[in-house]
Design an enzyme around this catalytic site. Structure first.
Site, PDB file in Angstrom:
ATOM      1  N   LYS A 144      57.606  -2.540  18.867  1.00 32.45           N
ATOM      2  CA  LYS A 144      58.361  -2.018  17.729  1.00 32.45           C
ATOM      3  C   LYS A 144      59.129  -0.770  18.155  1.00 32.45           C
ATOM      4  CE  LYS A 144      57.611   0.833  14.387  1.00 32.45           C
ATOM      5  NZ  LYS A 144      58.976   1.386  14.221  1.00 32.45           N
ATOM      6  N   GLU A 194      51.621   9.014  24.568  1.00 28.50           N
ATOM      7  CA  GLU A 194      52.557   9.993  25.139  1.00 28.50           C
ATOM      8  C   GLU A 194      53.119  10.758  23.957  1.00 28.50           C
ATOM      9  OE1 GLU A 194      53.016  10.503  28.295  1.00 28.50           O
ATOM     10  OE2 GLU A 194      51.876   8.784  29.003  1.00 28.50           O
ATOM     11  N   CYS A 235      61.136  15.191  24.801  1.00 29.93           N
ATOM     12  CA  CYS A 235      59.788  15.764  24.783  1.00 29.93           C
ATOM     13  C   CYS A 235      59.600  16.765  25.922  1.00 29.93           C
ATOM     14  CB  CYS A 235      58.758  14.653  24.863  1.00 29.93           C
ATOM     15  SG  CYS A 235      59.049  13.546  26.251  1.00 29.93           S
ATOM     16  N   GLU A 268      56.206  22.212  17.903  1.00 26.06           N
ATOM     17  CA  GLU A 268      57.345  21.488  18.463  1.00 26.06           C
ATOM     18  C   GLU A 268      58.479  21.412  17.435  1.00 26.06           C
ATOM     19  OE1 GLU A 268      57.112  17.192  18.978  1.00 26.06           O
ATOM     20  OE2 GLU A 268      57.880  17.409  21.004  1.00 26.06           O
TER      21      GLU A 268
HETATM   22  P1  NDP Z   1      56.940   9.303  15.494  1.00 30.13           P
HETATM   23  O1  NDP Z   1      55.534   9.576  15.879  1.00 30.13           O
HETATM   24  O2  NDP Z   1      57.360   9.589  14.104  1.00 30.13           O
HETATM   25  O3  NDP Z   1      57.304   7.759  15.725  1.00 30.13           O
HETATM   26  C1  NDP Z   1      57.177   7.113  16.980  1.00 30.13           C
HETATM   27  C2  NDP Z   1      57.071   5.618  16.734  1.00 30.13           C
HETATM   28  O4  NDP Z   1      55.851   5.340  16.053  1.00 30.13           O
HETATM   29  C3  NDP Z   1      58.192   5.053  15.847  1.00 30.13           C
HETATM   30  O5  NDP Z   1      58.489   3.737  16.256  1.00 30.13           O
HETATM   31  C4  NDP Z   1      57.538   5.061  14.491  1.00 30.13           C
HETATM   32  O6  NDP Z   1      58.154   4.213  13.585  1.00 30.13           O
HETATM   33  C5  NDP Z   1      56.123   4.623  14.847  1.00 30.13           C
HETATM   34  N1  NDP Z   1      55.089   4.966  13.877  1.00 30.13           N
HETATM   35  C6  NDP Z   1      55.110   5.929  12.923  1.00 30.13           C
HETATM   36  N2  NDP Z   1      53.943   5.915  12.212  1.00 30.13           N
HETATM   37  C7  NDP Z   1      53.173   4.926  12.745  1.00 30.13           C
HETATM   38  C8  NDP Z   1      51.857   4.420  12.471  1.00 30.13           C
HETATM   39  N3  NDP Z   1      51.103   4.927  11.518  1.00 30.13           N
HETATM   40  N4  NDP Z   1      51.390   3.412  13.232  1.00 30.13           N
HETATM   41  C9  NDP Z   1      52.143   2.895  14.228  1.00 30.13           C
HETATM   42  N5  NDP Z   1      53.389   3.316  14.532  1.00 30.13           N
HETATM   43  C10 NDP Z   1      53.901   4.323  13.817  1.00 30.13           C
HETATM   44  O7  NDP Z   1      57.827  10.060  16.561  1.00 30.13           O
HETATM   45  P2  NDP Z   1      59.391  10.161  16.559  1.00 30.13           P
HETATM   46  O8  NDP Z   1      60.008   8.798  16.538  1.00 30.13           O
HETATM   47  O9  NDP Z   1      59.766  11.147  15.526  1.00 30.13           O
HETATM   48  O10 NDP Z   1      59.664  10.749  18.034  1.00 30.13           O
HETATM   49  C11 NDP Z   1      59.651  12.093  18.324  1.00 30.13           C
HETATM   50  C12 NDP Z   1      58.327  12.497  18.939  1.00 30.13           C
HETATM   51  O11 NDP Z   1      58.085  11.747  20.106  1.00 30.13           O
HETATM   52  C13 NDP Z   1      58.312  13.952  19.372  1.00 30.13           C
HETATM   53  O12 NDP Z   1      57.111  14.560  18.976  1.00 30.13           O
HETATM   54  C14 NDP Z   1      58.386  13.861  20.887  1.00 30.13           C
HETATM   55  O13 NDP Z   1      57.851  14.957  21.558  1.00 30.13           O
HETATM   56  C15 NDP Z   1      57.633  12.618  21.152  1.00 30.13           C
HETATM   57  N6  NDP Z   1      57.999  12.082  22.456  1.00 30.13           N
HETATM   58  C16 NDP Z   1      57.088  12.128  23.475  1.00 30.13           C
HETATM   59  C17 NDP Z   1      57.420  11.687  24.733  1.00 30.13           C
HETATM   60  C18 NDP Z   1      56.432  11.685  25.851  1.00 30.13           C
HETATM   61  O14 NDP Z   1      56.674  10.987  26.836  1.00 30.13           O
HETATM   62  N7  NDP Z   1      55.337  12.422  25.787  1.00 30.13           N
HETATM   63  C19 NDP Z   1      58.767  11.188  25.033  1.00 30.13           C
HETATM   64  C20 NDP Z   1      59.636  11.192  23.898  1.00 30.13           C
HETATM   65  C21 NDP Z   1      59.250  11.620  22.649  1.00 30.13           C
HETATM   66  P3  NDP Z   1      59.214   4.850  12.531  1.00 30.13           P
HETATM   67  O15 NDP Z   1      60.392   5.254  13.318  1.00 30.13           O
HETATM   68  O16 NDP Z   1      59.505   3.767  11.607  1.00 30.13           O
HETATM   69  O17 NDP Z   1      58.501   5.989  11.885  1.00 30.13           O
END
Ligand code: NDP
Length: 485
Positions: free
Chosen positions: A173, A248, A282, A385
């Site tokens: 997803k 991650e 990130c 963050e």
């Molecule tokens: P989110 O945690 O909001 O979402 C990440 C993904 O998880 C999306 O596809 C989201 O769907 C989905 N999701 C949300 N809630 C659930 C749930 N309860 N169960 C399963 N899946 C779920 O993060 P963001 O998309 O806002 O991304 C930004 C974040 O990602 C920042 O904190 C950043 O630091 C981190 N990040 C970390 C990296 C790393 O390598 N450590 C690299 C890049 C980013 P939906 O979009 O529909 O909410």
């Protein structure tokens, strides 16, 4: 208007409930596509397709899996312009960045794991004259892969490629905010002849489609990249089901600059590490620490360079910084700038939306590169963050003080150190809480190294051998040796 479909069992299919979500272009605030608002039933169909495809795919010779993944890599490269344009529209990032970083890296991810899988080896131990032990590394079944919006195809393929290479099938997803390039990837996989059901994509909300993947009892492996709060929720669901989980998560990374560093190299890279991709990486160095003796001159040069960055239409050549992903996220970033003022910070440049981003982008979600000084190291702006084009700069006196500053957040993803003194660099690298420490550079990536975070930045590592191990189950075979050896 484009209507994106799910990709299940090798077919593009509508969501079973027939519901769609609007897909907004961040630079304009306008809806440019629709995507499935999938639910548990769509996930169930995708898991069934992935289960049916698992046995034949896991038994497909590694060389053939490798050939298919190399073919997909080549198709990504052949479609560079189309994919980069889609990514820039969907994520608000400069087209230049999508062309030079996001899409080439997606192709590299496939190529890297396609070639890694044909060079795999496993352990073998002879127990004196008694036995021979060896380790089988078998695919684990259906992998559930969930990725964020900031580097959409880059991070999506970073999970899909090793999962498929090791013989797993996939239900993935992408973020609901950036579904477009994952959708285009499904078309490329279809053209490449990837067998039906091996790779399935279910679009929709994390709280609905994402949560259904995490909770599904037939999905034993979950790889997630996203926010720390979501990561904690996924761990709560997956823990009691004994799933193998890689998380991650977020970062609040220090960028440490010593007086002996080569400032001509430090400046452009620190500008990039602060503001690249609108600060929505990130790994961004959002807390800059500068040795006190060069603090005033560094701040002056850094602010002058930040103020020169071109903020505007991601599709225009020459744009350095595009739009933030959503109105909600823009408001969150602006709320942290307001909080910085309340916590005693001084805004030296930026601080709000730019005055003019052109006619097409008037309703877009832009924030200027923002530099803040005079904040205490332990205030919220320095601990939480923000994930936007906002950096703080703080002076430090000595090594011990800057290590304390660097480690003063709940995160531990990455750090940069700038010094000509390699002895100091080695010593500090050991003491800083981070999964990756860059010395005299930033975001210099080698796909073979372990990648991930400490503390609240995550659990587990991706990349190279770590990813191959994550997506496989080790099984020890011990054979008793008999006779006169
Ligand atoms: P989110 O945690 O909001 O979402 C990440 C993904 O998880 C999306 O596809 C989201 O769907 C989905 N999701 C949300 N809630 C659930 C749930 N309860 N169960 C399963 N899946 C779920 O993060 P963001 O998309 O806002 O991304 C930004 C974040 O990602 C920042 O904190 C950043 O630091 C981190 N990040 C970390 C990296 C790393 O390598 N450590 C690299 C890049 C980013 P939906 O979009 O529909 O909410």
């Amino acid at each position: 208007m484009l209507r994106i479909a799910n990709f299940i069992g090798g077919q593009h299919v509508p969501p079973l409930a027939g519901q769609y979500l609007p897909n907004i272009e961040p630079a304009t605030g306008q809806v440019h596509a629709e995507l499935p608002d999938s639910d548990g039933r769509d996930v169930e169909a995708a898991v069934q397709a992935a289960l049916a495809a698992f046995t034949p795919w896991s038994r497909t010779p590694a060389a053939e899996r490798s050939r298919l993944l190399l073919d997909i890599a080549a198709r990504i490269e052949a479609n560079l312009d189309r994919l980069a344009h889609a990514e820039a529209v969907d994520a608000g990032k400069p087209l230049r960045l999508a062309r030079t970083v996001d899409i080439p890296r997606a192709a590299s991810n496939f190529r890297f794991f396609a070639t890694a899988i044909v060079h795999c080896h496993s352990e073998a131990y002879r127990t004196d004259q008694l036995a021979l032990n060896y380790t089988l590394r078998q695919p684990r079944g259906v992998a559930g892969l969930i990725s964020p919006w900031n580097l959409p195809l880059y991070l999506f393929t970073w999970k899909v490629a090793p999962a498929l290479a090791t013989g797993n099938t996939v239900v993935a997803k992408p973020s609901e905010l950036t579904p477009l390039t994952a959708h285009l990837l499904t078309e490329l996989c279809q053209e490449a002849g990837l067998p039906p059901g091996v790779f399935n994509v279910v679009h929709g909300l994390g709280s609905k489609a994402g949560a259904a993947i995490v909770a599904h009892p037939r999905v034993p492996t979950i790889s997630f990249t996203g926010g720390t709060v979501t990561g904690a929720e996924i761990a709560r669901t997956a823990g009691p089901l004994f799933k193998k989980v890689a998380l991650e998560l977020g970062g609040k990374n220090p960028n440490i600059i010593f007086a002996d560093a080569d400032l001509d190299a430090v400046l452009p890279t620190s500008i990039r590490s602060a503001f690249e991709n609108q600060g929505e990486i990130c790994l961004c160095g959002s807390r800059i620490f500068v040795e006190a003796s060069i603090y005033p001159s560094f701040v002056e040069r850094f602010v002058a360079a930040a103020a020169k960055l071109n903020v505007g239409d991601p599709l225009t050549p020459g744009t350095d910084q595009g739009a933030l992903i959503s109105a909600k996220h823009r408001d969150k970033v602006l709320s942290y700038i307001q909080l910085a003022k309340e916590e005693g910070g001084r805004i030296l440049c930026g601080g709000g939306p730019p005055a003019n981003v052109g006619e097409r982008c008037q309703a877009g979600y832009f924030v200027q590169p923002t530099v803040i000084v005079d904040l205490p190291v332990d205030c919220r702006v320095n601990r939480e963050e923000i994930f936007g084009p906002v950096v703080t700069i703080t002076p430090f006196q000595d090594d011990a003080e800057v290590v304390r500053y660097a480690n003063a957040t709940p995160y531990g993803l990455s750090a940069s150190l700038w010094t000509r003194d390699l002895n100091r660099a080695h010593q500090l690298a050991e003491k800083i809480d981070a999964g990756t420490v860059w010395v005299n550079c930033w975001l210099l990536r080698d796909l073979r190294v372990p990648f991930g975070g400490m503390k609240q930045s995550g659990v587990g590592r991706e990349g190279g051998e770590e990813a191959l191990r994550f997506f496989t189950e080790p099984k020890t075979v011990c054979i008793r040796l008999t006779g006169d050896m």
